[in-house]
Design a protein around this motif. Structure first.
Motif, PDB file in Angstrom:
ATOM      1  N   LYS A 118     -56.473  -1.302   7.724  1.00 36.35           N
ATOM      2  CA  LYS A 118     -56.050  -0.125   8.483  1.00 36.35           C
ATOM      3  C   LYS A 118     -54.619   0.271   8.134  1.00 36.35           C
ATOM      4  O   LYS A 118     -54.322   1.456   7.927  1.00 36.35           O
ATOM      5  N   GLY A 119     -53.732  -0.722   8.054  1.00 36.62           N
ATOM      6  CA  GLY A 119     -52.359  -0.419   7.679  1.00 36.62           C
ATOM      7  C   GLY A 119     -52.280   0.202   6.305  1.00 36.62           C
ATOM      8  O   GLY A 119     -51.507   1.144   6.079  1.00 36.62           O
ATOM      9  N   PHE A 120     -53.082  -0.311   5.373  1.00 43.43           N
ATOM     10  CA  PHE A 120     -53.128   0.277   4.044  1.00 43.43           C
ATOM     11  C   PHE A 120     -53.605   1.716   4.116  1.00 43.43           C
ATOM     12  O   PHE A 120     -53.043   2.616   3.491  1.00 43.43           O
ATOM     13  N   MET A 125     -51.720   5.002   2.871  1.00 37.73           N
ATOM     14  CA  MET A 125     -52.324   5.776   1.790  1.00 37.73           C
ATOM     15  C   MET A 125     -52.445   7.239   2.191  1.00 37.73           C
ATOM     16  O   MET A 125     -52.135   8.151   1.404  1.00 37.73           O
ATOM     17  N   LEU A 126     -52.900   7.484   3.416  1.00 39.47           N
ATOM     18  CA  LEU A 126     -53.080   8.855   3.893  1.00 39.47           C
ATOM     19  C   LEU A 126     -51.757   9.609   3.922  1.00 39.47           C
ATOM     20  O   LEU A 126     -51.648  10.726   3.390  1.00 39.47           O
ATOM     21  N   SER A 127     -50.741   9.025   4.526  1.00 37.74           N
ATOM     22  CA  SER A 127     -49.460   9.721   4.641  1.00 37.74           C
ATOM     23  C   SER A 127     -48.834   9.955   3.265  1.00 37.74           C
ATOM     24  O   SER A 127     -48.240  11.012   3.006  1.00 37.74           O
ATOM     25  N   THR A 128     -48.973   8.993   2.357  1.00 36.37           N
ATOM     26  CA  THR A 128     -48.424   9.159   1.003  1.00 36.37           C
ATOM     27  C   THR A 128     -49.144  10.282   0.257  1.00 36.37           C
ATOM     28  O   THR A 128     -48.506  11.107  -0.411  1.00 36.37           O
ATOM     29  N   LEU A 134     -58.759  11.436  -3.129  1.00 36.00           N
ATOM     30  CA  LEU A 134     -59.668  12.541  -3.417  1.00 36.00           C
ATOM     31  C   LEU A 134     -59.882  13.402  -2.177  1.00 36.00           C
ATOM     32  O   LEU A 134     -59.902  14.642  -2.246  1.00 36.00           O
ATOM     33  N   GLY A 135     -60.036  12.749  -1.027  1.00 35.90           N
ATOM     34  CA  GLY A 135     -60.259  13.492   0.213  1.00 35.90           C
ATOM     35  C   GLY A 135     -59.094  14.403   0.555  1.00 35.90           C
ATOM     36  O   GLY A 135     -59.272  15.590   0.876  1.00 35.90           O
ATOM     37  N   VAL A 136     -57.889  13.868   0.491  1.00 40.15           N
ATOM     38  CA  VAL A 136     -56.701  14.657   0.849  1.00 40.15           C
ATOM     39  C   VAL A 136     -56.505  15.822  -0.117  1.00 40.15           C
ATOM     40  O   VAL A 136     -56.278  16.968   0.296  1.00 40.15           O
ATOM     41  N   LEU A 137     -56.583  15.566  -1.418  1.00 43.23           N
ATOM     42  CA  LEU A 137     -56.317  16.616  -2.396  1.00 43.23           C
ATOM     43  C   LEU A 137     -57.420  17.670  -2.425  1.00 43.23           C
ATOM     44  O   LEU A 137     -57.143  18.876  -2.517  1.00 43.23           O
TER      45      LEU A 137
END
Length: 464
Positions: free
Chosen positions: A119-121, A125-128, A426-429
């Protein structure tokens, strides 16, 4: 299997029809080892051959692969060629260490990748990724073209720095990622002297000039370690419990030596993000040629993110996104070869009764590059068909016909980390942007430490 009628076949060397002379083999190794392999390499379960000065067994049969990498793994060590290529860069890092050093390092690193850290990872990852995605606004506004291969190298470095080092690598990101790419591109290639098994002190023409980069990396790693040691002494209650801290906590006479810790830091900074970066770049390229499947990915991404799904659950809830990434790793495996050598004579018998004898000292090549494109195990093996990895289809694959992360005791310890990272990126971009090829987008796969796109992957960015 529900397959589209005319799937995209991305660029790759055509299997050779004729044998090469010894000189041609050396020249091809220097240029691009992926161009070595003959039609037999993609059609037979195994091939016994003499490769330069070394008796060699090329293994494609999943059962024989399982035997070598799992069932009798103790009889197979890293081949001399592989050591000559990798040890000058990674020394006694997890990827190259052997014996007791490897066991101590694996035990020290394993706690970082337990499920409780997931979860921490995922949150980091999401915020980065969200922060990185903002840079594409200007490219959209100017109808610009970006090199998605370079961008993914930078993004995965940012993710690794935040997750495993809590943002405390003692280097400036952009120049450092360029240095990593240069180092792995030059020192990660096979030199003709490696093929001839020349001693490590014999100069390698392909690696001239890399010493300065290695010294620069050594300075960065030493500064990173010393800063964290200072934090551990001054603020033991607030020091990040990340990869770097866990390694340094195991420093001592009964644990890891300082040099071994430095080697593992370099291994994870370099190879730890390079592999995922290459696979992401190839994924964006391939899905641009598969608009129907890309549309399914976009619908899936919109639904999962729109529902507020925790990023730690994206991997499970985005099967189309994961399938596209896994299919890209099939066609362009981040690690295109696994090199072993038989310590003692051995033999294996297939379920149909075929027996193969493996002499002591034989070089054993398990080649994800050829295995993943093999006609015995894949339908339309050269085509990009991510449906292979959708639920209902993936279960039919043999565990040892698909090896993007290796297998056995030395399977990539960060495999789940990499899959989670890729799906989140991939999801974010793709939630906001679409990446399409241009007339200049002509990547060609070349083998270095990873499967790299020669010429980069220029892509035009638009807003969805």
């Amino acid at each position: 299997m529900d397959m589209i009628s005319r799937p995209f076949e991305p660029p790759a060397p055509v299997p050779r029809a004729q044998d090469l002379s010894k000189f041609e083999v050396l020249r091809t190794v220097l240029r691009n080892p992926l161009e070595l392999w003959s039609e037999q390499s993609y059609t037979l379960p195994w091939i016994e051959t003499r490769f330069v000065n070394q008796q060699t067994l090329i293994v494609n049969d999943p059962g024989l692969i399982r035997y070598i990498l799992v069932e009798n793994v103790a009889n197979y060590e890293m081949s001399e060629v592989r050591r000559l290529v990798l040890r000058p860069i990674l020394r006694d890092g997890l990827l190259t260490a052997e014996g007791a050093t490897w066991k101590r390092t694996r035990k020290a690193v394993a706690p970082v990748f337990t499920p409780r850290h997931a979860k921490g990872f995922a949150d980091k990852m999401l915020s980065t990724c969200e922060h990185y995605a903002g840079r594409y606004d200007r490219a959209v506004d100017t109808h610009g073209v970006v090199d998605i291969a370079t961008d993914m190298t930078e993004l995965t470095y940012d993710i690794l720095a935040e997750t495993l080092f809590s943002g405390q690598i003692a280097a400036e990101t952009e120049s450092f990622t360029r240095d990593v790419e240069t180092l792995l591109g030059s020192m990660g290639r096979v030199d003709p002297m490696d093929m001839l098994l020349a001693p490590s002190w014999v100069p390698r023409v392909t690696r001239w000039g890399s010493g300065k980069l290695m010294r620069r990396f050594g300075t960065v790693v030493a500064a990173t370690m010393e800063e964290r040691r200072r934090q551990m002494r001054a603020h033991p209650d607030t020091v990040p419990q990340d990869f770097l801290t866990l390694l340094l906590e195991r420093e001592g006479p009964d644990g890891l030596h300082a040099d071994e810790i430095a080697d593992n830091i370099l291994t994870f900074i370099g190879a730890g993000h390079e592999t995922t970066a290459r696979a992401l770049g190839w994924t964006f390229y391939c899905i641009a040629h598969a608009p129907e499947f890309r549309a399914l990915m976009e619908t899936e991404i919109d639904r999962v993110i729109g529902n507020g799904t925790d990023p730690v659950d994206w991997l499970e809830n985005m099967p189309h996104v994961r399938a596209a990434f896994e299919e890209s790793m099939r066609l362009y495996p981040p690690a295109p070869s696994i090199n072993r050598a038989a310590i003692e004579a051995d033999s294996w018998t297939s379920p149909t009764g075929e027996r193969i004898d493996i002499a002591k000292g034989v070089s054993v090549l398990v080649m994800p590059w050829t295995l993943h494109r093999h006609t015995l195990y894949w339908e339309r093996p050269r085509a990009f068909m991510p449906q292979r990895f959708m639920p209902g289809n993936r279960e039919s694959l043999h565990r040892f016909q698909y090896l993007p992360f290796g297998a056995g005791p030395r399977v990539c310890i960060g495999a789940t980390f990499a899959l989670q990272e890729a799906v989140i990126a991939l999801g974010v971009l793709m939630k906001t942007y679409r990446f399409d090829v241009t007339p200049q987008t002509r990547p060609w796969p070349v083998q270095r430490l990873t499967t790299q796109p020669q010429g980069g992957i220029p892509m035009r960015v638009t807003r969805r």
